[in-house]
Scaffold this active site. Structure first.
Site, PDB file in Angstrom:
ATOM      1  N   TYR A   1     -23.128  11.532  -5.746  1.00 21.15           N
ATOM      2  CA  TYR A   1     -23.090  11.222  -4.317  1.00 21.15           C
ATOM      3  C   TYR A   1     -22.242  12.246  -3.558  1.00 21.15           C
ATOM      4  CZ  TYR A   1     -24.397   6.115  -4.428  1.00 21.15           C
ATOM      5  OH  TYR A   1     -25.006   4.913  -4.523  1.00 21.15           O
TER       6      TYR A   1
ATOM      7  N   HIS B   1     -45.314   1.432  15.627  1.00 18.73           N
ATOM      8  CA  HIS B   1     -45.936   2.746  15.779  1.00 18.73           C
ATOM      9  C   HIS B   1     -45.443   3.457  17.038  1.00 18.73           C
ATOM     10  CE1 HIS B   1     -49.055   5.695  15.165  1.00 18.73           C
ATOM     11  NE2 HIS B   1     -49.395   5.582  16.430  1.00 18.73           N
TER      12      HIS B   1
ATOM     13  N   GLU C   1       0.870  -1.188   0.000  1.00 20.18           N
ATOM     14  CA  GLU C   1       0.000   0.000   0.000  1.00 20.18           C
ATOM     15  C   GLU C   1       0.899   1.228   0.000  1.00 20.18           C
ATOM     16  OE1 GLU C   1      -3.402   1.062  -0.025  1.00 20.18           O
ATOM     17  OE2 GLU C   1      -2.286   2.946  -0.046  1.00 20.18           O
TER      18      GLU C   1
ATOM     19  N   LYS D   1     -16.462  11.151   6.060  1.00 20.57           N
ATOM     20  CA  LYS D   1     -17.667  11.833   5.543  1.00 20.57           C
ATOM     21  C   LYS D   1     -18.826  11.679   6.523  1.00 20.57           C
ATOM     22  CE  LYS D   1     -20.580   9.636   3.747  1.00 20.57           C
ATOM     23  NZ  LYS D   1     -20.643   9.066   2.421  1.00 20.57           N
TER      24      LYS D   1
ATOM     25  N   GLY E   1     -16.701  13.064 -10.179  1.00 22.24           N
ATOM     26  CA  GLY E   1     -16.471  11.657 -10.490  1.00 22.24           C
ATOM     27  C   GLY E   1     -15.066  11.191 -10.163  1.00 22.24           C
TER      28      GLY E   1
ATOM     29  N   CYS F   1     -16.038   7.347   3.019  1.00 28.79           N
ATOM     30  CA  CYS F   1     -17.242   7.036   3.826  1.00 28.79           C
ATOM     31  C   CYS F   1     -17.124   7.394   5.296  1.00 28.79           C
ATOM     32  CB  CYS F   1     -17.562   5.542   3.746  1.00 28.79           C
ATOM     33  SG  CYS F   1     -17.293   4.811   2.144  1.00 28.79           S
TER      34      CYS F   1
ATOM     35  N   CYS G   1     -12.390   4.490   1.649  1.00 26.72           N
ATOM     36  CA  CYS G   1     -13.514   4.447   2.592  1.00 26.72           C
ATOM     37  C   CYS G   1     -13.112   4.961   3.970  1.00 26.72           C
ATOM     38  CB  CYS G   1     -14.040   3.017   2.686  1.00 26.72           C
ATOM     39  SG  CYS G   1     -15.254   2.826   3.979  1.00 26.72           S
TER      40      CYS G   1
ATOM     41  N   THR H   1     -18.075   0.350  -0.873  1.00 21.51           N
ATOM     42  CA  THR H   1     -17.208  -0.440   0.006  1.00 21.51           C
ATOM     43  C   THR H   1     -17.722  -1.870   0.244  1.00 21.51           C
ATOM     44  OG1 THR H   1     -16.540   1.568   1.098  1.00 21.51           O
ATOM     45  CG2 THR H   1     -16.163  -0.465   2.308  1.00 21.51           C
TER      46      THR H   1
ATOM     47  N   GLU I   1     -43.282   2.971   9.405  1.00 23.29           N
ATOM     48  CA  GLU I   1     -44.521   2.182   9.444  1.00 23.29           C
ATOM     49  C   GLU I   1     -45.340   2.412   8.176  1.00 23.29           C
ATOM     50  OE1 GLU I   1     -47.704   3.358  12.265  1.00 23.29           O
ATOM     51  OE2 GLU I   1     -46.405   5.028  12.803  1.00 23.29           O
TER      52      GLU I   1
ATOM     53  N   TYR J   1      -6.577  -1.347  11.008  1.00 23.20           N
ATOM     54  CA  TYR J   1      -6.367  -2.070   9.754  1.00 23.20           C
ATOM     55  C   TYR J   1      -4.996  -2.744   9.712  1.00 23.20           C
ATOM     56  CZ  TYR J   1     -10.650  -1.193   7.270  1.00 23.20           C
ATOM     57  OH  TYR J   1     -11.962  -1.230   6.871  1.00 23.20           O
TER      58      TYR J   1
ATOM     59  N   GLU K   1     -23.643  15.091  -0.956  1.00 22.33           N
ATOM     60  CA  GLU K   1     -23.384  14.856   0.463  1.00 22.33           C
ATOM     61  C   GLU K   1     -22.620  16.038   1.060  1.00 22.33           C
ATOM     62  OE1 GLU K   1     -23.364   9.993   0.691  1.00 22.33           O
ATOM     63  OE2 GLU K   1     -21.438  10.994   0.636  1.00 22.33           O
TER      64      GLU K   1
HETATM   65  P1  NDP Z   1     -20.566  10.350  -9.463  1.00 21.14           P
HETATM   66  O1  NDP Z   1     -20.209   9.646 -10.704  1.00 21.14           O
HETATM   67  O2  NDP Z   1     -21.654   9.838  -8.592  1.00 21.14           O
HETATM   68  O3  NDP Z   1     -20.964  11.861  -9.827  1.00 21.14           O
HETATM   69  C1  NDP Z   1     -20.146  12.662 -10.603  1.00 21.14           C
HETATM   70  C2  NDP Z   1     -20.902  13.950 -10.871  1.00 21.14           C
HETATM   71  O4  NDP Z   1     -20.057  14.860 -11.541  1.00 21.14           O
HETATM   72  C3  NDP Z   1     -22.119  13.745 -11.748  1.00 21.14           C
HETATM   73  O5  NDP Z   1     -23.139  14.601 -11.274  1.00 21.14           O
HETATM   74  C4  NDP Z   1     -21.624  14.182 -13.123  1.00 21.14           C
HETATM   75  O6  NDP Z   1     -22.613  14.705 -13.935  1.00 21.14           O
HETATM   76  C5  NDP Z   1     -20.667  15.287 -12.755  1.00 21.14           C
HETATM   77  N1  NDP Z   1     -19.612  15.480 -13.735  1.00 21.14           N
HETATM   78  C6  NDP Z   1     -18.814  14.564 -14.323  1.00 21.14           C
HETATM   79  N2  NDP Z   1     -17.940  15.149 -15.166  1.00 21.14           N
HETATM   80  C7  NDP Z   1     -18.186  16.464 -15.106  1.00 21.14           C
HETATM   81  C8  NDP Z   1     -17.636  17.594 -15.760  1.00 21.14           C
HETATM   82  N3  NDP Z   1     -16.637  17.478 -16.630  1.00 21.14           N
HETATM   83  N4  NDP Z   1     -18.142  18.808 -15.452  1.00 21.14           N
HETATM   84  C9  NDP Z   1     -19.158  18.933 -14.585  1.00 21.14           C
HETATM   85  N5  NDP Z   1     -19.722  17.912 -13.947  1.00 21.14           N
HETATM   86  C10 NDP Z   1     -19.249  16.684 -14.214  1.00 21.14           C
HETATM   87  O7  NDP Z   1     -19.203  10.531  -8.690  1.00 21.14           O
HETATM   88  P2  NDP Z   1     -18.855  10.864  -7.186  1.00 21.14           P
HETATM   89  O8  NDP Z   1     -17.459  11.323  -7.202  1.00 21.14           O
HETATM   90  O9  NDP Z   1     -19.888  11.708  -6.565  1.00 21.14           O
HETATM   91  O10 NDP Z   1     -18.897   9.433  -6.493  1.00 21.14           O
HETATM   92  C11 NDP Z   1     -18.170   8.346  -7.048  1.00 21.14           C
HETATM   93  C12 NDP Z   1     -18.758   7.034  -6.607  1.00 21.14           C
HETATM   94  O11 NDP Z   1     -18.404   6.806  -5.257  1.00 21.14           O
HETATM   95  C13 NDP Z   1     -20.277   7.012  -6.613  1.00 21.14           C
HETATM   96  O12 NDP Z   1     -20.780   6.660  -7.872  1.00 21.14           O
HETATM   97  C14 NDP Z   1     -20.599   5.998  -5.568  1.00 21.14           C
HETATM   98  O13 NDP Z   1     -20.623   4.719  -6.151  1.00 21.14           O
HETATM   99  C15 NDP Z   1     -19.433   6.114  -4.596  1.00 21.14           C
HETATM  100  N6  NDP Z   1     -19.842   6.870  -3.385  1.00 21.14           N
HETATM  101  C16 NDP Z   1     -20.757   6.304  -2.555  1.00 21.14           C
HETATM  102  C17 NDP Z   1     -21.191   6.971  -1.421  1.00 21.14           C
HETATM  103  C18 NDP Z   1     -22.211   6.332  -0.538  1.00 21.14           C
HETATM  104  O14 NDP Z   1     -22.382   5.129  -0.602  1.00 21.14           O
HETATM  105  N7  NDP Z   1     -22.935   7.093   0.281  1.00 21.14           N
HETATM  106  C19 NDP Z   1     -20.675   8.284  -1.079  1.00 21.14           C
HETATM  107  C20 NDP Z   1     -19.716   8.793  -2.015  1.00 21.14           C
HETATM  108  C21 NDP Z   1     -19.330   8.097  -3.124  1.00 21.14           C
HETATM  109  P3  NDP Z   1     -23.594  13.788 -14.836  1.00 21.14           P
HETATM  110  O15 NDP Z   1     -24.604  13.211 -13.898  1.00 21.14           O
HETATM  111  O16 NDP Z   1     -24.196  14.781 -15.776  1.00 21.14           O
HETATM  112  O17 NDP Z   1     -22.744  12.785 -15.510  1.00 21.14           O
END
Ligand code: NDP
Length: 452
Positions: free
Chosen positions: A178, A435, A35, A51, A262, A48, A43, A311, A440, A99, A182
């Site tokens: 997400y 209740h 690592e 956060k 993303g 996670c 995570c 995760t 419910e 860990y 969040e």
């Molecule tokens: P996501 O893929 O969920 O969201 C990315 C966002 O960025 C989308 O709204 C997308 O728009 C937008 N986007 C992408 N490219 C651009 C760009 N060039 N300009 C402007 N906007 C853009 O990614 P996240 O980073 O939020 O999360 C990654 C993954 O991590 C999630 O999919 C989830 O699986 C996991 N995660 C889970 C959590 C949980 O379980 N609570 C919490 C956090 C993360 P568009 O929709 O138009 O493509």
């Protein structure tokens, strides 16, 4: 041929650590793990866990106001970021220690450095040493990406947000997934003036439309300045902050900008293509149902495979890999009906198909209710919650369950069991209500609000 290890894992996140310690501890394999950053991965270290602690921190302001409404004489306000941040960092150190101990106690040999693939049975560590292994497991995770636009280097990502020296007064969050949603809730709750730009028509693309709509309304109601159909064109450092030009023609200055646009799989410069590991269009490692790559001795699990980036899914993939490779019990990973929560404020808990996806698949009935929950209503808040079931007309099975409410993550875990077992609407109806609770309503909705 004699190998140094039965298994060498690259990546000490949730998936990699679980696979390594189960292979060593339960299957008696000789395991090495490398690592390059901190144990626990996204995570535990930069996702996670911190956060969720920040979500808790951000909710106390409203809780204190509610407590006043309930008759408590207490002061609201006055959040001290450095106090919380230092405590958070200490907690992450503690968890990283847990860990490390888990690995050491299962007999896994760890290397605190980067590793890359040299050949199908060899990894090369960054100090130049080479280790051979019968099997290699890639649990490389992902990394936030920033869009390619002028001034993007001025912005932070979710990696940095946990360690800020001080909270910004004015923050812009870009994205509608997400992470963006969040953190918009978290920062708004901590008293930061939070603006969010999302390029699409509604946040949280892919989730149930009614649920997304309610979350977006509630976020705006609670103070997030959400701009839909808006993206960043250009950014510049100016005297009093970061100047941002938006696609909506606006020009505004923020103290900090965070891209939550993303994540990309960590597959760059890993030697993967050289040994024939096939990558997909986004750089993700292509695997079969047993997490095996195109090179038979190399497997991959978790976010780096671009399947479901969660995760608990990475952990399951790690366990299934050990069953398959070290316990002689070929186990494909079941990616059907994964319950998940988005820790927006209010939270979403969801499992199965959205109304829109279900409707495209077969005739459905929709049962849905939205109301003001007792605890918040009593305190004079106008927050609404949503409980929704999407039901197959033919089989009566519940195809999707969507909850927007405080504690929705806890509720959907339980509903997820019933739905995974194939519960029908009538099974829900047969269950006696608890209740007075919000959930419910899930067993008391008698008439469909619509059919489609
Ligand atoms: P996501 O893929 O969920 O969201 C990315 C966002 O960025 C989308 O709204 C997308 O728009 C937008 N986007 C992408 N490219 C651009 C760009 N060039 N300009 C402007 N906007 C853009 O990614 P996240 O980073 O939020 O999360 C990654 C993954 O991590 C999630 O999919 C989830 O699986 C996991 N995660 C889970 C959590 C949980 O379980 N609570 C919490 C956090 C993360 P568009 O929709 O138009 O493509």
């Amino acid at each position: 041929m004699e190998f140094d290890y039965d298994l060498f894992v690259i990546g000490g996140g949730s998936g990699g650590v679980r696979a390594a310690r189960v292979a060593a501890g339960e299957a008696g394999a000789k395991v090495g793990l490398a690592e390059e950053s901190r144990y626990g991965g996204t995570c535990v270290i930069r996702g996670c866990v911190p956060k969720k602690l920040m979500v808790f921190a951000s909710e106390y302001g409203e809780t204190a106001k509610d407590a006043q409404a309930y008759g408590w004489k207490m002061m609201a306000g006055g959040f001290d970021w450095p106090t919380f941040r230092d405590k958070l960092e200490a907690e992450l150190d503690r968890l990283e220690g847990v860990y490390r101990n888990l690995l050491a106690n299962s007999g896994v040999e760890t290397f605190d450095m980067r590793a890359r693939i040299a050949d199908p049975h060899t990894v090369e560590l960054s100090d130049g040493t080479r280790k051979t292994a019968k099997h290699i497991l890639l649990a490389l995770g992902g990394w936030p990406v920033k869009p390619d636009l002028p001034g993007a280097e001025l912005a932070i990502t979710s990696n940095e947000i946990f360690h800020l020296d001080k909270l910004p007064k004015r923050l812009l969050i870009v994205g509608g997934g997400y992470v963006a949603c969040e953190f918009a809730g978290i920062m708004n709750g901590l008293g930061v003036q939070t603006t969010q730009y999302y390029r699409g028509a509604q946040i949280l693309r892919g989730f149930d439309e009614e649920a997304r709509g309610l979350v977006s309304e509630e976020m705006m109601q609670s103070g997030v300045d959400l701009h839909l159909g808006t993206n960043v064109l250009e950014m510049k450092q100016v005297e009093d902050g970061i100047w941002v030009k938006g696609t909506n023609g606006s020009e505004r200055v923020f103290d900090q900008v965070m891209f939550a646009t993303g994540r990309a799989p960590n597959t760059t410069d890993m030697g993967l293509e050289d040994v024939g590991v096939k990558l997909g269009r986004r750089g993700e490692i292509e695997v079969d149902e047993f997490s095996q790559t195109s090179v038979p001795s190399i497997y991959a699990i978790g976010d780096v495979t671009g399947r479901v980036e969660l995760t608990p899914v990475a952990i399951r993939e790690g366990m299934a890999f050990v069953e398959t490779v070290f316990k002689g019990n070929p186990t494909p990973v079941d990616h059907e009906l994964i319950p998940t929560a988005i820790f927006t404020q209010p939270e979403i808990g969801t499992v199965g198909l959205s109304e829109e996806d279900a409707r495209d698949q077969e005739p459905i009935e929709v049962y849905c209710t939205s109301f003001k929950p007792m605890q918040q209503a009593f305190a004079g808040r106008s927050d609404r919650v949503l409980m929704k079931l999407v039901v197959s007309q033919k089989t009566r099975k519940v195809l999707g369950c969507h909850i927007v409410a405080p504690g929705a993550g806890e509720m959907i875990q339980m509903a997820g069991i019933a739905i995974k077992m194939g519960a029908t609407k009538e099974d829900f109806d047969r269950t006696v209500a608890v209740h007075p609770t919000m959930s419910e309503e899930m067993v008391t909705m008698r008439q469909p609000v619509r059919t489609a």
